[in-house]
Design a protein around this motif. Sequence first.
Motif, PDB file in Angstrom:
ATOM      1  N   ALA A  18       0.856  -1.393  -0.140  1.00 34.30           N
ATOM      2  CA  ALA A  18       0.143   0.016  -0.088  1.00 34.30           C
ATOM      3  C   ALA A  18       0.813   1.309  -0.103  1.00 34.30           C
ATOM      4  O   ALA A  18       0.557   2.371  -0.610  1.00 34.30           O
ATOM      5  CB  ALA A  18      -0.993   0.129   1.158  1.00 34.30           C
TER       6      ALA A  18
ATOM      7  N   TYR B   7       1.736   2.927  -3.199  1.00 33.14           N
ATOM      8  CA  TYR B   7       0.849   3.698  -3.761  1.00 33.14           C
ATOM      9  C   TYR B   7       0.482   4.717  -3.043  1.00 33.14           C
ATOM     10  O   TYR B   7      -0.698   5.387  -3.268  1.00 33.14           O
ATOM     11  CB  TYR B   7      -0.281   2.963  -4.126  1.00 33.14           C
ATOM     12  CG  TYR B   7      -0.326   1.657  -5.147  1.00 33.14           C
ATOM     13  CD1 TYR B   7      -0.283   1.870  -6.513  1.00 33.14           C
ATOM     14  CD2 TYR B   7       0.523   0.409  -4.769  1.00 33.14           C
ATOM     15  CE1 TYR B   7      -0.010   0.842  -7.410  1.00 33.14           C
ATOM     16  CE2 TYR B   7       0.617  -0.532  -5.785  1.00 33.14           C
ATOM     17  CZ  TYR B   7       0.379  -0.045  -6.969  1.00 33.14           C
ATOM     18  OH  TYR B   7       0.788  -1.191  -8.078  1.00 33.14           O
ATOM     19  N   ASP B   8       1.175   5.149  -2.144  1.00 33.97           N
ATOM     20  CA  ASP B   8       0.926   6.120  -1.140  1.00 33.97           C
ATOM     21  C   ASP B   8      -0.512   6.355  -0.572  1.00 33.97           C
ATOM     22  O   ASP B   8      -1.387   7.098  -0.705  1.00 33.97           O
ATOM     23  CB  ASP B   8       1.255   7.496  -1.801  1.00 33.97           C
ATOM     24  CG  ASP B   8       1.218   8.877  -0.809  1.00 33.97           C
ATOM     25  OD1 ASP B   8       1.098   8.437   0.371  1.00 33.97           O
ATOM     26  OD2 ASP B   8       1.458   9.758  -1.401  1.00 33.97           O
ATOM     27  N   PHE B   9      -0.787   4.996  -0.407  1.00 33.25           N
ATOM     28  CA  PHE B   9      -2.196   4.739   0.224  1.00 33.25           C
ATOM     29  C   PHE B   9      -2.476   4.701   1.610  1.00 33.25           C
ATOM     30  O   PHE B   9      -1.628   3.868   2.413  1.00 33.25           O
ATOM     31  CB  PHE B   9      -2.733   3.324  -0.469  1.00 33.25           C
ATOM     32  CG  PHE B   9      -4.161   3.144  -0.352  1.00 33.25           C
ATOM     33  CD1 PHE B   9      -5.000   3.816  -1.602  1.00 33.25           C
ATOM     34  CD2 PHE B   9      -4.666   2.207   0.265  1.00 33.25           C
ATOM     35  CE1 PHE B   9      -6.207   3.440  -1.451  1.00 33.25           C
ATOM     36  CE2 PHE B   9      -6.202   2.097   0.190  1.00 33.25           C
ATOM     37  CZ  PHE B   9      -6.811   2.697  -0.677  1.00 33.25           C
TER      38      PHE B   9
END
Lengths: 135, 135
Positions: free
Chosen positions: B100, B103-105
């Motif tokens: 995660a 994806y800079d999530f």
Amino acid sequence: MTPQREMIFRAFFELGEHVTVAELYRKVCEKNPAVGYSTVWRNLKLICKVGLAEEVNLGDGVTRYDRITRQPHGHLYCLQCKKLTEFEMNSITDLLDLAAKQYDFAVEGVKVEISGYCRSCRKMNERLAKDGRTN
Amino acid sequence: MTPQREMIFRAFFELGEHVTVAELYRKVCEKNPAVGYSTVWRNLKLICKVGLAEEVNLGDGVTRYDRITRQPHGHLYCLQCKKLTEFEMNSITDLLDLAAKQYDFAVEGVKVEISGYCRSCRKMNERLAKDGRTN
DNA sequence: TTAAATGCAAACGGTTTGCATTTAT
DNA sequence: ATAAATGCAAACCGTTTGCATTTAA
């Protein structure tokens, strides 16, 4: 093989990932408005049955159909903009297989869904929060 | 805090994991048949909102409510007997967080569902197949 | 006293099916 | 000729809501 079926199959693969019945129906209607919703639905089920796609369920009430790709992947589901992003998970599936083996479980499919907030939604929220303060 | 609410909360935690609205409703009705289905439903939602449970969706049309436990866990979902077994996944969540992060999530929740066939269903199938041959 | 909770019944919405009709083979 | 596919409309079923009534605080 009917023309409708060919059209539906073709449209499904043109649309890309995470297709809903409604989306596919809309797409197919553009070409031939006479096609029935249930025909689209049944063919989508068929696509799954022959192993070309699988159902994805995020719990928001709509079933999505995900083309089965060569790579195992998980989903990043933004709770705000609802966008679905895929990520590879080769290293993870090994661990999952291992976990399943401990329970003597014969794995057929693995689904990994990570929910949260994507970068752009977070950025937007920050901006809105700042605007709110200065008003 | 109404008596209904207390009863519903109590029943939910007595029932254990993967509770459906219908199951909980049935359980509550045993004690007080006057309680409405929607009250059960609304309180289950409330339990989620306060962070004591979360929705689990296996794509079979029913929403289950899973008590949030200290340990992150995944589900082994038998396609045949529909039984849900939990497995720990401490080592896996680290990998997922990593994925995660790429994806800079911002992760809020992780769901891992492994579908397949449990040991006992496989055994039963073997036995049935053998019987079929000898008949 | 009053905002919140409840119970009923009905609405909702996506999914699924029955059936008469059409069509591919 | 015939089994399969289609299109329509309606059924289905779990979820959700509107509203009048009750109740906890």
